[in-house]
Design an enzyme around this catalytic site. Structure first.
Site, PDB file in Angstrom:
ATOM      1  N   GLU A 159       7.425   3.020  15.143  1.00  0.00           N
ATOM      2  CA  GLU A 159       8.294   3.140  13.844  1.00  0.00           C
ATOM      3  C   GLU A 159       7.446   4.733  13.833  1.00  0.00           C
ATOM      4  O   GLU A 159       7.130   5.739  14.809  1.00  0.00           O
ATOM      5  CB  GLU A 159       7.145   3.058  13.009  1.00  0.00           C
ATOM      6  CG  GLU A 159       7.249   1.676  12.489  1.00  0.00           C
ATOM      7  CD  GLU A 159       7.612   1.135  10.757  1.00  0.00           C
ATOM      8  OE1 GLU A 159       6.408   1.096  10.156  1.00  0.00           O
ATOM      9  OE2 GLU A 159       8.256   0.371  10.518  1.00  0.00           O
ATOM     10  N   ASN A 193       0.773  -1.314   0.048  1.00  0.00           N
ATOM     11  CA  ASN A 193       0.257   0.281   0.337  1.00  0.00           C
ATOM     12  C   ASN A 193       0.546   1.186   0.089  1.00  0.00           C
ATOM     13  O   ASN A 193       0.581   2.411  -0.669  1.00  0.00           O
ATOM     14  CB  ASN A 193      -0.915  -0.372   1.491  1.00  0.00           C
ATOM     15  CG  ASN A 193      -0.247  -0.389   2.443  1.00  0.00           C
ATOM     16  OD1 ASN A 193       0.821  -0.389   2.730  1.00  0.00           O
ATOM     17  ND2 ASN A 193      -1.086  -0.004   3.623  1.00  0.00           N
ATOM     18  N   GLU A 216       3.952  -3.981  12.269  1.00  0.00           N
ATOM     19  CA  GLU A 216       2.966  -3.235  11.556  1.00  0.00           C
ATOM     20  C   GLU A 216       1.507  -3.470  10.762  1.00  0.00           C
ATOM     21  O   GLU A 216       1.912  -4.177   9.662  1.00  0.00           O
ATOM     22  CB  GLU A 216       3.535  -1.580  11.015  1.00  0.00           C
ATOM     23  CG  GLU A 216       3.624  -0.698  11.177  1.00  0.00           C
ATOM     24  CD  GLU A 216       3.609  -0.052  12.780  1.00  0.00           C
ATOM     25  OE1 GLU A 216       2.279  -0.201  13.423  1.00  0.00           O
ATOM     26  OE2 GLU A 216       5.012   0.483  12.664  1.00  0.00           O
ATOM     27  N   CYS A 259      -3.290   1.017   7.159  1.00  0.00           N
ATOM     28  CA  CYS A 259      -3.922   0.127   8.068  1.00  0.00           C
ATOM     29  C   CYS A 259      -4.618   0.584   9.042  1.00  0.00           C
ATOM     30  O   CYS A 259      -5.017   0.072   9.968  1.00  0.00           O
ATOM     31  CB  CYS A 259      -2.286  -0.435   8.091  1.00  0.00           C
ATOM     32  SG  CYS A 259      -0.857   0.658   7.878  1.00  0.00           S
TER      33      CYS A 259
HETATM   34  P1  NDP Z   1       0.563  -9.876   3.438  1.00  0.00           P
HETATM   35  O1  NDP Z   1       0.115  -9.492   5.427  1.00  0.00           O
HETATM   36  O2  NDP Z   1       0.747 -11.171   3.099  1.00  0.00           O
HETATM   37  O3  NDP Z   1       2.011  -9.509   3.175  1.00  0.00           O
HETATM   38  C1  NDP Z   1       2.635  -8.358   3.877  1.00  0.00           C
HETATM   39  C2  NDP Z   1       4.595  -8.876   3.437  1.00  0.00           C
HETATM   40  O4  NDP Z   1       5.158  -9.909   4.214  1.00  0.00           O
HETATM   41  C3  NDP Z   1       5.062  -9.266   1.623  1.00  0.00           C
HETATM   42  O5  NDP Z   1       5.689  -8.615   1.367  1.00  0.00           O
HETATM   43  C4  NDP Z   1       4.729 -10.658   1.525  1.00  0.00           C
HETATM   44  O6  NDP Z   1       5.219 -11.390   0.426  1.00  0.00           O
HETATM   45  C5  NDP Z   1       5.886 -10.912   3.487  1.00  0.00           C
HETATM   46  N1  NDP Z   1       4.969 -12.493   3.373  1.00  0.00           N
HETATM   47  C6  NDP Z   1       4.273 -13.245   2.760  1.00  0.00           C
HETATM   48  N2  NDP Z   1       4.755 -14.323   4.114  1.00  0.00           N
HETATM   49  C7  NDP Z   1       5.914 -14.351   4.374  1.00  0.00           C
HETATM   50  C8  NDP Z   1       6.437 -15.190   4.916  1.00  0.00           C
HETATM   51  N3  NDP Z   1       6.127 -15.849   5.724  1.00  0.00           N
HETATM   52  N4  NDP Z   1       7.706 -14.851   5.756  1.00  0.00           N
HETATM   53  C9  NDP Z   1       8.039 -13.356   5.038  1.00  0.00           C
HETATM   54  N5  NDP Z   1       7.686 -12.545   4.370  1.00  0.00           N
HETATM   55  C10 NDP Z   1       6.332 -12.485   4.264  1.00  0.00           C
HETATM   56  O7  NDP Z   1      -0.050  -8.747   2.535  1.00  0.00           O
HETATM   57  P2  NDP Z   1      -0.848  -8.942   1.386  1.00  0.00           P
HETATM   58  O8  NDP Z   1      -0.236  -8.407   0.848  1.00  0.00           O
HETATM   59  O9  NDP Z   1      -0.698  -9.971   1.309  1.00  0.00           O
HETATM   60  O10 NDP Z   1      -2.004  -8.526   1.711  1.00  0.00           O
HETATM   61  C11 NDP Z   1      -2.678  -9.278   1.771  1.00  0.00           C
HETATM   62  C12 NDP Z   1      -4.071  -8.651   3.263  1.00  0.00           C
HETATM   63  O11 NDP Z   1      -3.934  -8.334   4.315  1.00  0.00           O
HETATM   64  C13 NDP Z   1      -4.973  -7.486   2.264  1.00  0.00           C
HETATM   65  O12 NDP Z   1      -6.262  -7.767   2.029  1.00  0.00           O
HETATM   66  C14 NDP Z   1      -4.985  -6.548   3.454  1.00  0.00           C
HETATM   67  O13 NDP Z   1      -6.480  -6.888   3.977  1.00  0.00           O
HETATM   68  C15 NDP Z   1      -4.027  -6.438   5.151  1.00  0.00           C
HETATM   69  N6  NDP Z   1      -3.110  -5.712   4.426  1.00  0.00           N
HETATM   70  C16 NDP Z   1      -2.847  -4.898   5.260  1.00  0.00           C
HETATM   71  C17 NDP Z   1      -1.652  -4.113   5.962  1.00  0.00           C
HETATM   72  C18 NDP Z   1      -2.055  -3.037   6.886  1.00  0.00           C
HETATM   73  O14 NDP Z   1      -0.810  -1.916   6.698  1.00  0.00           O
HETATM   74  N7  NDP Z   1      -2.657  -3.665   7.403  1.00  0.00           N
HETATM   75  C19 NDP Z   1      -0.934  -4.086   4.494  1.00  0.00           C
HETATM   76  C20 NDP Z   1      -0.934  -4.939   3.633  1.00  0.00           C
HETATM   77  C21 NDP Z   1      -1.668  -5.868   3.665  1.00  0.00           C
HETATM   78  P3  NDP Z   1       4.191 -11.141  -0.745  1.00  0.00           P
HETATM   79  O15 NDP Z   1       3.425 -10.261  -1.043  1.00  0.00           O
HETATM   80  O16 NDP Z   1       5.177 -11.456  -2.112  1.00  0.00           O
HETATM   81  O17 NDP Z   1       3.945 -12.614   0.346  1.00  0.00           O
END
Ligand code: NDP
Length: 487
Positions: A461, A154, A251, A285
């Site tokens: 942060e 995001n 976060e 978030c």
């Molecule tokens: P994720 O939480 O799945 O991913 C966040 C980061 O972690 C990405 O870079 C991801 O890589 C990485 N990651 C995933 N699995 C692992 C692991 N086992 N070990 C280390 N790193 C890992 O977010 P998504 O992008 O998939 O979004 C899914 C949902 O999460 C959204 O629909 C939203 O609801 C929520 N979200 C919330 C956020 C917030 O700030 N509150 C921010 C983003 C998402 P990769 O993307 O390559 O899987």
């Protein structure tokens, strides 16, 4: 004409772009059209090894510098980011789909603020002296070593800067893995830090899916992990980090309450509710997605809200007149549309929006959407949607609304609107949230700590507090007399 954003190579390691085309393909898709704007490759074990080895080396050199010298590099990086703001904002818009009207002010610009702020603090990280009547103890704040940053899609540039700036100021190196959905912004930060004088390897960017993040988190050379993402991923990463007793900052997500009392300035409260739900198409978030509005003003509030939401300009994110762009991906759009259907099926009243805008036949758009008559048990009032979907709930009693606001496993943020400042502080004091606002919402200056309680995360942060999370205390006892022993 659209800017060419294909990077020289996928990863930035040891001061230069590198690639290994044996890695899985990553496509950066411009969410407004669905076009692929860049092709990269996920990190292979050899790429991950290069990133770790160079970070270990660079950290030793960087950590030994005078802090004021480290600060000078970060300050220079801040200046370069500001000078290149237009270019960085266009890249951010192409990577995420967020309107250029937002990315020009909220992304690289906020990253530059973090670099500048922590540049200034670098030389202020001191220990203390503890007198013990002749003997004494002194403490040193030492860097942790190599830190891993893992970003969500995001705010890719802002997240990279918010993690790198305090980590580097405190003398650490960082390996950053962006979300594979938005791989571009962090590479630019790596280039800029090099140009500003950081040693090669100090800030490496490796692309990849979750498995690359997992490989980094479990490597014995890594001392700390800072993740921005979902609670589900946070639990996995926290557990993996715990196995090696690593430091963490998490976060994570939220379902934050925004409470509007009957004496509030209604126009400001409507503005805040709009910003708290539709900025970045709701992909924030800390969004205030449960808007509790006092019964006495709810009809008026909803009238104004619907009128103003109807004025939102949905369209081409590269046009500075556009307020609302697409969601980041087709998957995210489908997830959000699914929540909208669930909201309708569970009996919430759809006041405006709820559709793919008819004028946008390509791209991943969803209209800004307002549901009224939402009750606490509905799915759209309980789960993080991460899209432009506002749930308005009613209330009449202060104690009751506080209890309902807290009835969630999340605790990232909260907001209160009222003209009665005694009430504002009383209510905020009882809300279970790490980041709160009175008579505004979602303002996150670098000077203020940002982070959550409960399942929304650990650590903070921004602010001085972030430096504590990127350093550890060494305590040194100094004896000034002879040592006695029992025998
Ligand atoms: P994720 O939480 O799945 O991913 C966040 C980061 O972690 C990405 O870079 C991801 O890589 C990485 N990651 C995933 N699995 C692992 C692991 N086992 N070990 C280390 N790193 C890992 O977010 P998504 O992008 O998939 O979004 C899914 C949902 O999460 C959204 O629909 C939203 O609801 C929520 N979200 C919330 C956020 C917030 O700030 N509150 C921010 C983003 C998402 P990769 O993307 O390559 O899987």
């Amino acid at each position: 004409m659209m800017r060419d954003v294909q990077p020289t190579a996928s990863h930035f390691i040891d001061g230069r772009y590198v690639d290994d085309t044996a890695g899985r393909l990553i496509e950066s898709i411009y969410p407004a059209t669905g076009d692929v704007v860049a092709r990269l490759f996920s990190a292979t074990p050899s790429i991950i090894e290069q990133a770790l080895a160079s970070a270990v080396r660079a950290q030793k050199e960087w950590g030994a510098l005078k802090p004021v010298v480290r600060g000078r590099v970060l300050r220079k990086a801040a200046d370069i980011v500001r000078a290149r703001n237009r270019e960085l904002s266009e890249i951010e818009t192409l990577d995420t789909g967020k309107p250029i009207q937002e990315t020009l002010v909220a992304d690289a610009a906020s990253g530059a603020d973090a670099l500048e702020y922590f540049a200034g603090l670098a030389a202020t990280m001191t220990g203390e002296t503890i007198p013990l009547g002749g003997d004494f103890v002194y403490t040193i704040r030492e860097p942790l070593g190599v830190c891993v940053g893992i970003g969500a899609w995001n705010y890719p540039t802002q997240i990279a800067c918010w993690k790198a700036a305090p980590a580097l100021a405190a003398g650490n190196a960082m390996i950053f893995k962006p979300s594979e959905v938005t791989p571009l912004g962090a590479l630019k930060l790596a280039e800029i830090l090099m140009e500003a004088g950081a040693p090669a390897g100090l800030f490496n960017v490796v692309q990849g899916y979750g498995d690359v993040g997992a490989a980094l988190v479990t490597d014995p050379r890594v001392a700390k992990v800072s993740l921005t993402g979902s609670v589900a991923t946070g639990k996995k990463v926290y557990a993996a980090a715990a196995a090696g007793m690593r430091h963490v900052t998490m976060e994570l997500g939220g379902k934050s309450p925004l409470i509007v009392f009957d004496d509030a300035d209604i126009d400001s409260a409507v503005s805040a509710a709009i910003n708290a739900n539709f900025y970045s198409s709701g992909q924030v978030c800390s969004n205030g997605t449960r808007v509790f509005v006092h019964d006495a003003i709810r009809p008026n509030f909803l009238d104004k809200l619907v009128q103003r939401t109807a004025n939102a300009v949905i369209g081409d994110p590269l046009d500075e007149a556009t307020h609302v762009g697409p969601l980041v991906s087709e998957a995210q759009r489908n997830k959000v549309l699914g929540y909208i259907e669930t909201g309708k099926a569970e009996g919430a009243k759809l006041l405006i929006g709820g559709r793919v805008p008819p004028s946008q036949n390509s791209g991943f758009y969803v209209e800004p959407t307002v549901f009224a008559d939402v009750t606490d048990d509905m799915t759209i009032a309980r789960e993080e949607i991460f899209g432009p979907v506002m749930a308005v709930l009613g209330f009449s009693d202060e104690a009751d609304v506080i209890a309902r606001a807290n009835a969630t496993e999340y605790g990232l943020a909260a907001g209160v609107f009222t003209a009665d400042l005694a009430r504002a502080h009383r209510v905020i004091g009882q809300l279970e949230a790490g980041t709160c606002w009175i008579n505004t919402y979602n303002i996150t200056p670098v000077e203020a700590p940002f982070g959550g309680v409960k399942l929304s995360g650990v650590g903070r942060e921004n602010s001085r507090a972030a430096l504590d999370h990127y350093s550890q205390i060494k305590s040194v006892y100094v004896a000034t007399g002879p040592v006695a022993a029992a025998y």
